[in-house]
Design a protein around this motif. Structure first.
Motif, PDB file in Angstrom:
ATOM      1  N   ASP A 137       0.960  -1.122   0.169  1.00 43.11           N
ATOM      2  CA  ASP A 137      -0.093   0.169  -0.395  1.00 43.11           C
ATOM      3  C   ASP A 137       1.458   1.293   0.051  1.00 43.11           C
ATOM      4  O   ASP A 137       0.381   2.602  -0.354  1.00 43.11           O
ATOM      5  N   ASP A 138       2.420   1.039   0.768  1.00 41.18           N
ATOM      6  CA  ASP A 138       2.727   2.396   0.914  1.00 41.18           C
ATOM      7  C   ASP A 138       4.331   2.181   1.185  1.00 41.18           C
ATOM      8  O   ASP A 138       4.464   1.053   0.273  1.00 41.18           O
ATOM      9  N   LEU A 139       5.117   3.279   0.535  1.00 41.31           N
ATOM     10  CA  LEU A 139       6.157   2.685   0.487  1.00 41.31           C
ATOM     11  C   LEU A 139       7.146   2.570   1.800  1.00 41.31           C
ATOM     12  O   LEU A 139       8.311   1.085   1.632  1.00 41.31           O
ATOM     13  N   PRO A 140       6.617   2.323   2.939  1.00 41.29           N
ATOM     14  CA  PRO A 140       7.126   1.304   3.870  1.00 41.29           C
ATOM     15  C   PRO A 140       6.668   0.171   4.611  1.00 41.29           C
ATOM     16  O   PRO A 140       7.316  -0.873   4.625  1.00 41.29           O
ATOM     17  N   GLU A 141       5.732  -0.387   3.757  1.00 43.74           N
ATOM     18  CA  GLU A 141       5.585  -1.738   3.376  1.00 43.74           C
ATOM     19  C   GLU A 141       6.523  -2.283   2.268  1.00 43.74           C
ATOM     20  O   GLU A 141       5.948  -4.029   2.386  1.00 43.74           O
ATOM     21  N   PHE A 142       6.206  -1.514   1.496  1.00 40.84           N
ATOM     22  CA  PHE A 142       6.481  -2.073   0.304  1.00 40.84           C
ATOM     23  C   PHE A 142       8.334  -2.270   0.449  1.00 40.84           C
ATOM     24  O   PHE A 142       9.171  -3.719   0.187  1.00 40.84           O
TER      25      PHE A 142
ATOM     26  N   VAL B 240      20.220  -7.510   5.126  1.00 41.67           N
ATOM     27  CA  VAL B 240      18.783  -7.068   4.082  1.00 41.67           C
ATOM     28  C   VAL B 240      18.962  -5.157   4.584  1.00 41.67           C
ATOM     29  O   VAL B 240      17.954  -5.094   5.388  1.00 41.67           O
ATOM     30  N   ALA B 241      19.677  -4.051   3.647  1.00 39.79           N
ATOM     31  CA  ALA B 241      19.005  -2.821   4.327  1.00 39.79           C
ATOM     32  C   ALA B 241      18.459  -2.134   2.567  1.00 39.79           C
ATOM     33  O   ALA B 241      18.415  -2.605   2.218  1.00 39.79           O
ATOM     34  N   VAL B 242      17.205  -1.885   2.874  1.00 35.91           N
ATOM     35  CA  VAL B 242      16.401  -1.192   2.165  1.00 35.91           C
ATOM     36  C   VAL B 242      16.441   0.172   2.166  1.00 35.91           C
ATOM     37  O   VAL B 242      16.144   1.080   3.337  1.00 35.91           O
ATOM     38  N   LEU B 243      17.483   1.254   1.959  1.00 35.45           N
ATOM     39  CA  LEU B 243      17.439   2.399   1.911  1.00 35.45           C
ATOM     40  C   LEU B 243      17.288   3.453   0.655  1.00 35.45           C
ATOM     41  O   LEU B 243      16.685   3.098  -0.371  1.00 35.45           O
ATOM     42  N   HIS B 244      16.787   4.886   1.213  1.00 32.21           N
ATOM     43  CA  HIS B 244      15.996   5.444  -0.093  1.00 32.21           C
ATOM     44  C   HIS B 244      16.183   6.636  -0.150  1.00 32.21           C
ATOM     45  O   HIS B 244      16.432   7.238   0.749  1.00 32.21           O
TER      46      HIS B 244
ATOM     47  N   GLY C 231      13.648   9.570  -7.383  1.00 33.33           N
ATOM     48  CA  GLY C 231      14.200   8.986  -5.654  1.00 33.33           C
ATOM     49  C   GLY C 231      15.586   7.831  -6.251  1.00 33.33           C
ATOM     50  O   GLY C 231      15.322   7.804  -7.463  1.00 33.33           O
ATOM     51  N   VAL C 232      15.810   7.094  -5.545  1.00 35.13           N
ATOM     52  CA  VAL C 232      16.967   6.385  -5.401  1.00 35.13           C
ATOM     53  C   VAL C 232      16.555   5.413  -4.011  1.00 35.13           C
ATOM     54  O   VAL C 232      16.708   5.611  -2.891  1.00 35.13           O
ATOM     55  N   LEU C 233      16.690   3.791  -4.477  1.00 39.18           N
ATOM     56  CA  LEU C 233      16.255   3.185  -3.942  1.00 39.18           C
ATOM     57  C   LEU C 233      18.031   2.289  -3.418  1.00 39.18           C
ATOM     58  O   LEU C 233      18.080   1.605  -4.962  1.00 39.18           O
ATOM     59  N   TYR C 234      17.986   2.139  -2.621  1.00 38.88           N
ATOM     60  CA  TYR C 234      19.264   0.841  -2.325  1.00 38.88           C
ATOM     61  C   TYR C 234      18.685   0.194  -1.454  1.00 38.88           C
ATOM     62  O   TYR C 234      18.216  -0.279  -0.681  1.00 38.88           O
ATOM     63  N   VAL C 235      19.768  -1.260  -2.064  1.00 43.66           N
ATOM     64  CA  VAL C 235      19.461  -2.668  -1.586  1.00 43.66           C
ATOM     65  C   VAL C 235      20.615  -2.315  -0.677  1.00 43.66           C
ATOM     66  O   VAL C 235      21.383  -3.543  -1.646  1.00 43.66           O
ATOM     67  N   GLY C 236      20.950  -3.227   0.004  1.00 43.69           N
ATOM     68  CA  GLY C 236      22.419  -4.385   0.295  1.00 43.69           C
ATOM     69  C   GLY C 236      21.547  -5.119   1.244  1.00 43.69           C
ATOM     70  O   GLY C 236      21.508  -5.330   2.385  1.00 43.69           O
TER      71      GLY C 236
ATOM     72  N   LEU D  51       8.151   5.405  -4.831  1.00 45.51           N
ATOM     73  CA  LEU D  51       8.987   6.732  -4.555  1.00 45.51           C
ATOM     74  C   LEU D  51       8.574   7.601  -4.601  1.00 45.51           C
ATOM     75  O   LEU D  51       8.082   9.194  -3.900  1.00 45.51           O
ATOM     76  N   GLY D  52       7.595   7.790  -5.939  1.00 43.87           N
ATOM     77  CA  GLY D  52       7.541   8.850  -6.723  1.00 43.87           C
ATOM     78  C   GLY D  52       5.237   8.962  -5.536  1.00 43.87           C
ATOM     79  O   GLY D  52       5.636  10.655  -5.501  1.00 43.87           O
TER      80      GLY D  52
END
Length: 261
Positions: free
Chosen positions: A40-45, A62-66, A152-157, A189-190
């Motif tokens: 439904d939103d970015l936090p849930e994603f 796993v880290a998901v940063l934006h 924006g940018v999404l980074y996954v480590g 992100l949008g």
């Protein structure tokens, strides 16, 4: 008897010779995509993506940063982590964050070119690896970057503990996954950017917004600190600023405000 179809006896298309990915790999891709495509939103994603990468690819942490840019995402961006112990994150923030190869300019260039990068392609024998990652049981890492332009940018480590090198097959699968994730990431992100812009009168920084949003979702200060790679005292400071900016006197009021945002 007349026929309904122009061509009969059609068979499924076979994979081309030298195909990198197997049917199992494609099932992993579908598994991850099915986990995130209804968020439904970015936090849930973000949360769904982190858990799916652990489940379908076996990554331990796993880290998901934006953020607006790669630098924003990896150094001061918002996001979550899954699988890491608080003690590890505290040590990383205090002593190792500035020496992380994935926060370097070479990493930014490689990720911009390739989309997915393995630790060995950056620096597999640095002090960061020998004295920090290996003693904590992390034997290799990979990173994935989705550049959504204006969104924006999404980074996954991703951290691996059961192999000295993330397999080539996994890297190929991650590159394919990145292509399919890109439109979903840009959309999320949008939408998140629009949501924050709608409440621009609150004048919150991206980090303050992130802290306030998580607090409104019911997370404790400690849980927020662990997700955002920051100290509890820093969470308290951001939360106090968010409460003042939104004219709220409690987390309950904050939750109501964010639900209406």
């Amino acid at each position: 008897m007349s026929r309904a179809l122009a061509v009969s006896g059609r068979r499924p298309r076979t994979l081309p010779a030298g195909e990198t990915l197997s049917a199992e790999d494609y099932r992993r891709l579908i598994g991850v995509l099915e986990s995130v495509d209804h968020a439904d939103d970015l936090p849930e994603f973000r949360q769904a993506l982190a858990l799916a990468l652990q489940s379908w690819f076996g990554f331990t942490g796993v880290a998901v940063l934006h953020g607006d840019t790669f630098v924003d995402a990896v150094r001061a961006g918002c996001g979550i982590q899954a699988g890491y112990l608080p003690e590890f994150l505290d040590e990383y923030a205090a002593h190792w964050a500035t020496r992380d190869p994935f926060r370097s300019e070479p990493a930014a260039r490689l990720l911009a070119e390739q989309g997915v990068v393995r630790l060995a392609e950056l620096d597999s024998d640095s002090e960061f690896v020998r004295d920090f990652l290996r003693p904590h049981g992390i034997r290799d890492k990979a990173a994935l970057l989705v550049d959504g332009g204006a969104a924006g940018v999404l980074y996954v480590g991703m951290a691996a503990c059961d192999t000295d090198r993330v397999p080539d097959r996994d890297m190929a699968a991650l590159r394919a996954l990145r292509r399919h994730l890109t439109p979903l990431v840009i959309e999320q992100l949008g939408r998140d950017r629009e949501r924050r812009a709608a409440q621009s009168t609150w004048q919150l920084t991206p980090r303050e917004w992130e802290v306030a949003d998580l607090a409104a979702r019911g997370l404790t200060n400690r849980q927020i600190a662990q997700r955002l790679f920051i100290g509890v005292d820093t969470v308290k400071k951001h939360l106090s600023r968010a409460l003042a900016a939104t004219s709220c006197t409690s987390r309950t009021q904050l939750a109501v405000r964010f639900a209406a945002a």
